[in-house]
Scaffold this motif. Sequence first.
Motif, short mmCIF file in Angstrom:
data_model
loop_
_atom_site.label_atom_id
_atom_site.label_comp_id
_atom_site.label_asym_id
_atom_site.label_seq_id
_atom_site.Cartn_x
_atom_site.Cartn_y
_atom_site.Cartn_z
N MET A 6 0.81 -1.21 0.00
CA MET A 6 0.00 0.00 0.00
C MET A 6 0.84 1.27 0.00
SD MET A 6 -3.01 -1.10 2.65
CE MET A 6 -3.76 0.54 2.60
N ASP A 7 2.08 1.20 0.45
CA ASP A 7 2.95 2.37 0.43
C ASP A 7 3.45 2.69 -0.98
OD1 ASP A 7 2.71 2.65 3.16
OD2 ASP A 7 4.47 1.44 3.60
N ASP A 8 3.30 1.76 -1.90
CA ASP A 8 3.76 1.95 -3.27
C ASP A 8 2.83 2.92 -3.99
OD1 ASP A 8 4.57 1.81 -5.88
OD2 ASP A 8 4.47 -0.37 -6.04
N PRO A 9 3.33 4.07 -4.46
CA PRO A 9 2.45 5.02 -5.16
C PRO A 9 1.91 4.48 -6.47
CG PRO A 9 4.75 5.69 -5.33
CD PRO A 9 4.72 4.56 -4.36
N ASP A 10 2.51 3.41 -6.98
CA ASP A 10 2.07 2.84 -8.25
C ASP A 10 1.24 1.56 -8.08
OD1 ASP A 10 3.42 4.83 -9.77
OD2 ASP A 10 5.31 3.75 -9.49
N CYS A 11 0.80 1.27 -6.86
CA CYS A 11 0.01 0.06 -6.66
C CYS A 11 -1.35 0.20 -7.34
CB CYS A 11 -0.14 -0.27 -5.18
SG CYS A 11 -1.19 0.87 -4.26
N HIS A 13 5.30 2.23 10.12
CA HIS A 13 5.68 2.69 8.77
C HIS A 13 6.83 3.68 8.80
CE1 HIS A 13 2.36 0.90 6.46
NE2 HIS A 13 1.58 1.18 7.49
N LEU A 14 7.23 4.16 9.98
CA LEU A 14 8.15 5.29 10.08
C LEU A 14 9.55 4.86 10.48
CD1 LEU A 14 5.74 7.62 12.12
CD2 LEU A 14 5.98 7.45 9.63
N ASP A 15 10.56 5.47 9.84
CA ASP A 15 11.92 5.25 10.31
C ASP A 15 12.14 6.07 11.58
OD1 ASP A 15 12.49 7.93 9.57
OD2 ASP A 15 13.35 7.32 7.64
N ALA A 16 13.32 5.98 12.16
CA ALA A 16 13.56 6.58 13.46
C ALA A 16 13.32 8.09 13.46
CB ALA A 16 14.98 6.28 13.93
N GLY A 52 -4.94 17.34 25.17
CA GLY A 52 -5.29 16.24 26.07
C GLY A 52 -4.50 14.99 25.74
N SER A 53 -5.20 13.87 25.65
CA SER A 53 -4.52 12.59 25.41
C SER A 53 -4.02 12.48 23.97
CB SER A 53 -5.46 11.42 25.68
OG SER A 53 -5.69 11.28 27.06
N VAL A 54 -2.89 11.79 23.84
CA VAL A 54 -2.39 11.34 22.54
C VAL A 54 -2.25 9.83 22.63
CG1 VAL A 54 -0.62 11.56 20.78
CG2 VAL A 54 -1.10 13.50 22.30
N LEU A 55 -2.87 9.13 21.67
CA LEU A 55 -2.96 7.67 21.71
C LEU A 55 -2.58 7.11 20.35
CD1 LEU A 55 -6.50 7.56 23.37
CD2 LEU A 55 -4.31 7.29 24.56
N HIS A 56 -1.42 6.45 20.29
CA HIS A 56 -0.96 5.84 19.05
C HIS A 56 -1.02 4.31 19.19
CE1 HIS A 56 0.23 9.63 17.38
NE2 HIS A 56 1.14 9.85 18.34
N ALA A 57 -1.92 3.68 18.46
CA ALA A 57 -2.11 2.23 18.54
C ALA A 57 -1.42 1.54 17.36
CB ALA A 57 -3.60 1.89 18.53
N ASP A 58 -0.87 0.36 17.64
CA ASP A 58 -0.20 -0.38 16.57
C ASP A 58 -0.19 -1.88 16.90
OD1 ASP A 58 1.15 -0.81 14.18
OD2 ASP A 58 2.65 0.75 14.57
N ILE A 59 0.29 -2.63 15.95
CA ILE A 59 0.47 -4.06 16.10
C ILE A 59 1.70 -4.32 16.96
CG2 ILE A 59 0.76 -6.22 14.81
CD1 ILE A 59 0.04 -4.42 12.28
N ALA A 60 1.68 -5.40 17.72
CA ALA A 60 2.88 -5.86 18.43
C ALA A 60 3.49 -7.02 17.65
CB ALA A 60 2.53 -6.31 19.84
N ARG A 61 4.76 -6.89 17.29
CA ARG A 61 5.43 -7.91 16.51
C ARG A 61 5.56 -9.20 17.31
NH1 ARG A 61 9.97 -5.91 16.38
NH2 ARG A 61 11.36 -7.48 17.26
N GLY A 62 5.36 -10.33 16.64
CA GLY A 62 5.54 -11.62 17.28
C GLY A 62 5.21 -12.76 16.33
N ARG A 63 5.81 -13.90 16.58
CA ARG A 63 5.57 -15.05 15.69
C ARG A 63 4.13 -15.51 15.73
NH1 ARG A 63 10.91 -18.92 16.69
NH2 ARG A 63 12.47 -17.46 15.82
#
Length: 220
Positions: A1-6, A125-128, A144-155
């Motif tokens: 999805m990050d590919d602009p030509d998808c 999706h972001l580098d450092a 107020g609150s800032v809430l950033h949700a993401d996946i947790a990596r794991g097998r």
Amino acid sequence: MDDPDCDPRTLAATYRRFDLVNRLVSAWGHVYRSRVRPELRALGRPARVLDLGCGGGDVLVRLADLAARDGFELDCVGADPDPRAIAAARERARPGVRFVAQDSRALIAAGDSFDIVVSNHVLHHLDAAALRGFTADSLALSTGSVLHADIARGRLAFGLYAVGISPLSAGTFLRVDGLRSIRRSYRAPELAAALGSPWRVETPAPFRVLAVARGEAGRA
């Protein structure tokens, strides 16, 4: 999805299907009940909510729906610099929920601020350098609150997603993009180390991480 030509049709189908997938895996119902609803109640007035990197807009619409059921009035803004995402998100627009093709820097430059800022599945999706900039901007935009949700990596997360997404993935990027995202995502201690102060990283549900902080907008 990050590919602009998808393929644009496959991309549009993916954005539409995200609504169901995020309801199944993203734990925003729990985050709303434990984090967002108490803040709305304490605020005692209509709240402005920003979803940074909103993608197809489904998470923001869900938060608006949950708040409406509880009797809260929200002014919701979804922002994403990708015009393809905003085109998909605007199919969900309605009174009180709008979407803009802007990034965090543009919102700051416009002098905007919000009571709550959220994001979903953006951090991996972001580098450092981009991670530091994105999270700093989110603090600058929130009173107020800032809430950033993401996946947790794991097998186990990888394996379960690989099997479970199959019935939903036809004609979309859900499988390939989701598995790539899991490989790129953080474990909770890694995210905490990458973000540093003032962030706290929680695990609101299995295979999920949530970065939490208080915003800095309006501070003297």
